[in-house]
Design a protein around this motif. Sequence first.
Motif, PDB file in Angstrom:
ATOM      1  N   ARG A  85       0.829  -1.212   0.000  1.00 41.41           N
ATOM      2  CA  ARG A  85       0.000   0.000   0.000  1.00 41.41           C
ATOM      3  C   ARG A  85       0.862   1.260   0.000  1.00 41.41           C
ATOM      4  NH1 ARG A  85      -3.073  -3.201   3.600  1.00 41.41           N
ATOM      5  NH2 ARG A  85      -2.122  -2.163   5.396  1.00 41.41           N
ATOM      6  N   LYS A  86       1.943   1.250   0.782  1.00 40.22           N
ATOM      7  CA  LYS A  86       2.825   2.414   0.829  1.00 40.22           C
ATOM      8  C   LYS A  86       3.455   2.702  -0.527  1.00 40.22           C
ATOM      9  CE  LYS A  86       4.170   2.292   5.718  1.00 40.22           C
ATOM     10  NZ  LYS A  86       5.312   2.213   6.659  1.00 40.22           N
ATOM     11  N   VAL A  87       3.949   1.653  -1.162  1.00 43.38           N
ATOM     12  CA  VAL A  87       4.605   1.838  -2.458  1.00 43.38           C
ATOM     13  C   VAL A  87       3.603   2.289  -3.513  1.00 43.38           C
ATOM     14  CG1 VAL A  87       5.856   0.660  -4.302  1.00 43.38           C
ATOM     15  CG2 VAL A  87       6.437   0.191  -1.916  1.00 43.38           C
ATOM     16  N   GLU A  88       2.405   1.702  -3.477  1.00 39.64           N
ATOM     17  CA  GLU A  88       1.375   2.108  -4.444  1.00 39.64           C
ATOM     18  C   GLU A  88       0.988   3.570  -4.255  1.00 39.64           C
ATOM     19  OE1 GLU A  88      -1.734  -0.690  -3.853  1.00 39.64           O
ATOM     20  OE2 GLU A  88      -0.895  -2.189  -5.230  1.00 39.64           O
ATOM     21  N   GLN A  89       0.948   4.014  -2.994  1.00 37.15           N
ATOM     22  CA  GLN A  89       0.605   5.408  -2.730  1.00 37.15           C
ATOM     23  C   GLN A  89       1.669   6.345  -3.305  1.00 37.15           C
ATOM     24  OE1 GLN A  89       0.214   6.348   1.411  1.00 37.15           O
ATOM     25  NE2 GLN A  89      -0.508   8.431   1.039  1.00 37.15           N
ATOM     26  N   VAL A  90       2.936   5.997  -3.112  1.00 37.34           N
ATOM     27  CA  VAL A  90       4.012   6.820  -3.665  1.00 37.34           C
ATOM     28  C   VAL A  90       3.928   6.850  -5.189  1.00 37.34           C
ATOM     29  CG1 VAL A  90       6.512   7.027  -3.918  1.00 37.34           C
ATOM     30  CG2 VAL A  90       5.543   6.437  -1.693  1.00 37.34           C
ATOM     31  N   ALA A  91       3.674   5.677  -5.793  1.00 39.42           N
ATOM     32  CA  ALA A  91       3.588   5.603  -7.255  1.00 39.42           C
ATOM     33  C   ALA A  91       2.417   6.441  -7.784  1.00 39.42           C
ATOM     34  CB  ALA A  91       3.448   4.148  -7.682  1.00 39.42           C
ATOM     35  N   GLU A  92       1.279   6.394  -7.078  1.00 39.27           N
ATOM     36  CA  GLU A  92       0.112   7.186  -7.513  1.00 39.27           C
ATOM     37  C   GLU A  92       0.398   8.682  -7.415  1.00 39.27           C
ATOM     38  OE1 GLU A  92      -3.056   5.844  -5.079  1.00 39.27           O
ATOM     39  OE2 GLU A  92      -3.313   3.931  -6.131  1.00 39.27           O
ATOM     40  N   GLU A  93       1.072   9.099  -6.338  1.00 40.43           N
ATOM     41  CA  GLU A  93       1.405  10.518  -6.202  1.00 40.43           C
ATOM     42  C   GLU A  93       2.369  10.952  -7.305  1.00 40.43           C
ATOM     43  OE1 GLU A  93       2.441  11.943  -2.327  1.00 40.43           O
ATOM     44  OE2 GLU A  93       1.255  10.417  -1.325  1.00 40.43           O
ATOM     45  N   ALA A  94       3.330  10.090  -7.614  1.00 46.96           N
ATOM     46  CA  ALA A  94       4.279  10.421  -8.682  1.00 46.96           C
ATOM     47  C   ALA A  94       3.560  10.528 -10.027  1.00 46.96           C
ATOM     48  CB  ALA A  94       5.383   9.367  -8.737  1.00 46.96           C
ATOM     49  N   ASP A  95       2.637   9.615 -10.296  1.00 46.16           N
ATOM     50  CA  ASP A  95       1.882   9.679 -11.561  1.00 46.16           C
ATOM     51  C   ASP A  95       1.036  10.947 -11.626  1.00 46.16           C
ATOM     52  OD1 ASP A  95       2.933   7.288 -12.398  1.00 46.16           O
ATOM     53  OD2 ASP A  95       1.240   6.080 -11.687  1.00 46.16           O
ATOM     54  N   SER A  96       0.416  11.323 -10.502  1.00 47.47           N
ATOM     55  CA  SER A  96      -0.395  12.533 -10.474  1.00 47.47           C
ATOM     56  C   SER A  96       0.446  13.772 -10.758  1.00 47.47           C
ATOM     57  CB  SER A  96      -1.094  12.662  -9.118  1.00 47.47           C
ATOM     58  OG  SER A  96      -1.825  13.868  -9.036  1.00 47.47           O
ATOM     59  N   MET A  97       1.652  13.805 -10.149  1.00 50.81           N
ATOM     60  CA  MET A  97       2.538  14.941 -10.400  1.00 50.81           C
ATOM     61  C   MET A  97       3.022  14.968 -11.843  1.00 50.81           C
ATOM     62  SD  MET A  97       4.786  15.059  -6.892  1.00 50.81           S
ATOM     63  CE  MET A  97       3.990  15.313  -5.306  1.00 50.81           C
ATOM     64  N   LYS A  98       3.253  13.806 -12.407  1.00 46.76           N
ATOM     65  CA  LYS A  98       3.670  13.752 -13.812  1.00 46.76           C
ATOM     66  C   LYS A  98       2.563  14.283 -14.722  1.00 46.76           C
ATOM     67  CE  LYS A  98       5.531  10.653 -17.344  1.00 46.76           C
ATOM     68  NZ  LYS A  98       4.603  11.118 -18.385  1.00 46.76           N
ATOM     69  N   GLN A  99       1.305  13.939 -14.408  1.00 42.47           N
ATOM     70  CA  GLN A  99       0.190  14.448 -15.201  1.00 42.47           C
ATOM     71  C   GLN A  99       0.079  15.978 -15.079  1.00 42.47           C
ATOM     72  OE1 GLN A  99      -3.338  12.352 -13.995  1.00 42.47           O
ATOM     73  NE2 GLN A  99      -2.571  10.357 -14.646  1.00 42.47           N
ATOM     74  N   SER A 100       0.288  16.479 -13.867  1.00 48.57           N
ATOM     75  CA  SER A 100       0.245  17.939 -13.677  1.00 48.57           C
ATOM     76  C   SER A 100       1.354  18.623 -14.479  1.00 48.57           C
ATOM     77  CB  SER A 100       0.382  18.286 -12.198  1.00 48.57           C
ATOM     78  OG  SER A 100      -0.689  17.744 -11.446  1.00 48.57           O
ATOM     79  N   LEU A 101       2.535  18.027 -14.468  1.00 44.54           N
ATOM     80  CA  LEU A 101       3.643  18.606 -15.225  1.00 44.54           C
ATOM     81  C   LEU A 101       3.385  18.539 -16.725  1.00 44.54           C
ATOM     82  CD1 LEU A 101       6.453  19.889 -15.023  1.00 44.54           C
ATOM     83  CD2 LEU A 101       7.436  17.588 -15.172  1.00 44.54           C
ATOM     84  N   ASP A 102       2.822  17.426 -17.179  1.00 47.69           N
ATOM     85  CA  ASP A 102       2.499  17.302 -18.607  1.00 47.69           C
ATOM     86  C   ASP A 102       1.472  18.362 -19.026  1.00 47.69           C
ATOM     87  OD1 ASP A 102       4.237  15.191 -18.850  1.00 47.69           O
ATOM     88  OD2 ASP A 102       2.685  13.648 -18.642  1.00 47.69           O
ATOM     89  N   LYS A 103       0.460  18.602 -18.169  1.00 54.87           N
ATOM     90  CA  LYS A 103      -0.530  19.634 -18.475  1.00 54.87           C
ATOM     91  C   LYS A 103       0.114  21.016 -18.520  1.00 54.87           C
ATOM     92  CE  LYS A 103      -4.463  17.142 -16.494  1.00 54.87           C
ATOM     93  NZ  LYS A 103      -5.494  17.126 -15.403  1.00 54.87           N
TER      94      LYS A 103
END
Length: 228
Positions: A85-103
């Motif tokens: 769960r911890k690793v998945e949470q970090v991965a989800e936050e990283a993906d969200s930040m990547k989407q924000s940067l792409d936008k």
Amino acid sequence: MSALEGGGGGTLSEIYQSARRQLLRTRDGLEKLERLEYTAASGMDSPELSFSIKKDITQIQSLCVEMDRLWRSIAAKSQRDLWKRKVEQVAEEADSMKQSLDKYFLRNQKRMMEAKERAELLGRASGDSAHILRIFDDEAQAMNSVRNSSRMLEEASATGEAILFKYSEQRDRLKRAQRKALDVLNTVGLSNSVLKLIERRHRVDNWIKYAGMILTIVVVFFFVRWVR
């Protein structure tokens, strides 16, 4: 090697703490990037900051891959589920930040294209800008003139309607007065000659009334034509 140790050195817990620190740094960088974008008059770009954020996100995702490999090697199921769960949470936050940067990159690219198009349009229209401004001024004056004329026509029409209404009220009052007078005259038994005289007078009054109405309509018509 322990199941909580990575091949690149450091335990799963140490890698996780490093990823969390980078997440915080990346989130702060994104917030600063957005402030620069929306507080500037035309949107300020910061290539160094955006490149640094992109680099941090890539590194976080690499750490997530390493942590994903490590938590699968944990023997205890409860500990394995917790780290998953911890690793998945970090991965989800990283993906969200990547989407924000792409936008952000897409918005910045759009701003650059719009600025280029505006520059090209201004370059082509620089010789005609004064002429265009004069056209806009003439159109604005014409619109104001039309609005003023329309208001004057409405006022003239309202005045004419009020006058006709007054004439209609006077006609009704005259009819009622005539009926009452005829009733009184019939009661006292006046001669037919007097009644005929009254009828002739009534016809003359009607002619005067209609002539006044026609004159009013003609005056309103010429007033409207003059306003136009």
